[in-house]
Design an enzyme around this catalytic site. Structure first.
Site, PDB file in Angstrom:
ATOM      1  N   SER A 161       0.832  -1.190   0.000  1.00  0.00           N
ATOM      2  CA  SER A 161       0.000   0.000   0.000  1.00  0.00           C
ATOM      3  C   SER A 161       0.881   1.259   0.000  1.00  0.00           C
ATOM      4  CB  SER A 161      -0.965  -0.028   1.192  1.00  0.00           C
ATOM      5  OG  SER A 161      -1.997   0.918   1.015  1.00  0.00           O
ATOM      6  N   ASP A 163      -8.746  -6.260  -4.915  1.00  0.00           N
ATOM      7  CA  ASP A 163      -8.384  -5.126  -4.057  1.00  0.00           C
ATOM      8  C   ASP A 163      -9.462  -4.046  -4.146  1.00  0.00           C
ATOM      9  OD1 ASP A 163      -7.158  -2.842  -2.863  1.00  0.00           O
ATOM     10  OD2 ASP A 163      -5.177  -3.652  -3.317  1.00  0.00           O
ATOM     11  N   HIS A 190      -6.871  -6.160  -0.423  1.00  0.00           N
ATOM     12  CA  HIS A 190      -5.801  -5.178  -0.258  1.00  0.00           C
ATOM     13  C   HIS A 190      -4.753  -5.661   0.747  1.00  0.00           C
ATOM     14  CE1 HIS A 190      -3.824  -1.381  -0.603  1.00  0.00           C
ATOM     15  NE2 HIS A 190      -3.916  -1.157   0.688  1.00  0.00           N
TER      16      HIS A 190
END
Length: 354
Positions: A71, A286, A326
């Site tokens: 991320s 995601d 994610h």
């Protein structure tokens, strides 16, 4: 930070120059030095100091250094590869928020798409599990195998109309025509004036996690990932009202790129030339950073490196992980364990380091 110690590594982490909660960006308001720290400087400075301390403690030079992050951590790793190619020998990067000025404004945009709360077009957060189940039902077999895994969402000819409410049906388990239009808008790339491309769309199969990109229910506002970013990081104006948002904010963000945060230097030949290795993964389900963002990044690298006669596969591998959300977790129990100990704590497998 401590998760790789069982492997026998010396390790470090960094606050990137500030203390805050996840969506609080008030630390950046009128603070260009903190923006630079978060954008790139704190990570590199920490790496340099960490290497010096480790070498001094063990009285010898480091053999190898590695990075793992997902991320924003993935973006920081990509920034290291691009700006400081000598910092790491190997880099493991997941779902990087590499185009920060567009990622944050994309989250603002998708939040606005599903507002206002209670309107005919608004999709309640509780509906997204039903949508996810219908996507899985229609798309699972697109690869010829029924295994609760959507291998390639682009091969699925999904019909959202299957979710349309029928007379007498409980509306908490189906969608109205207006809500279907909202769902379709969420699954289209974000574009602005003259169809200017801004950012990719949610992938089919990411629906279970999509509410994580919206604001807190009851606030009737988009995610702080977008609103607080504009107020504190882009415009330095805590009074800015998200209802005035338009494409000019994107243009300002790109022009300023505060803190030089975008990891958008696609010439990574210096990293290649010193023998660096890069592993990059992104989940196909995601719901926080669209998978297409990583595909866009990879293709930009491909165009640039190919022009230099460098084959990406010689040092850089990119993996799309079916069903992965994610950074961790998955839809339909798809196997997703890709990011090493950064994604599952307490898991290690090096004999002698248990």
């Amino acid at each position: 930070m401590g998760s790789v110690v069982p492997y026998g590594f010396a390790t470090l982490s960094t606050s990137t120059g500030h203390n805050s909660t996840g969506q609080d960006m008030t630390w950046a308001l009128n603070n260009p030095e903190s923006k630079a720290d978060w954008g790139y400087r704190a990570m590199h400075g920490s790496v340099v100091l960490g290497k010096q301390l480790t070498s001094a403690y063990y009285s010898k030079k480091l053999c190898y250094s590695y990075y793992a992050g997902c991320s924003t951590g993935g973006k920081q790793g990509m920034k290291e590869v691009q700006k400081y190619p000598s910092d790491f020998d190997g880099v493991l990067i997941g779902a990087p928020a590499w185009w920060s000025t567009h990622q944050q404004l994309w989250q603002l945009t998708v939040g606005i798409i599903n507002l206002p709360e209670g309107s005919p077009s608004y999709i309640p957060y509780s509906m997204f599990p039903f949508i996810s189940n219908e996507v899985l039902r229609q798309c699972d077999a697109s690869d010829g195998v029924l295994d609760t895994i959507i291998m390639d969402p682009k091969k699925c000819n999904f019909r959202p109309q299957a979710l349309l409410c029928h007379p007498g049906q409980n509306t908490s388990t189906c969608l109205s025509p207006e809500q279907i239009k909202t769902w379709e808008a969420l699954h289209r790339p974000i574009a602005a004036i003259n169809n200017t491309f801004v950012y990719p769309n949610f992938e089919l199969g990411s629906d279970a996690q999509i509410p994580g990109s919206f604001g807190v229910y009851g606030t009737n506002a988009p995610s702080l990932y977008g609103t607080s970013y504009v107020q504190n990081y882009i415009l330095d104006d805590a009074s800015w009202d998200w209802k005035t948002y338009n494409y000019s904010v994107v243009e300002i963000a790109d022009a300023l790129n505060p803190g030089s945060t975008n990891a958008a230097d696609f010439d990574i030949s210096p990293f290649y030339e010193r023998g660096g290795k890069l592993l990059h993964y992104h989940g196909l389900a995601d719901g926080l950073i669209p998978t297409g963002a990583s595909e866009l990044l990879y293709n930009n690298y491909l165009y640039n490196m190919s022009a230099k006669g460098i084959k990406l596969d010689d040092f850089y591998r990119f993996f799309l992980v079916p069903g992965m959300q994610h950074c961790s977790g998955s839809v339909g129990n798809a196997p997703w364990y890709m990011g090493g100990v950064q994604t599952i704590q307490g898991v290690y497998g090096v004999p002698g380091f248990r």
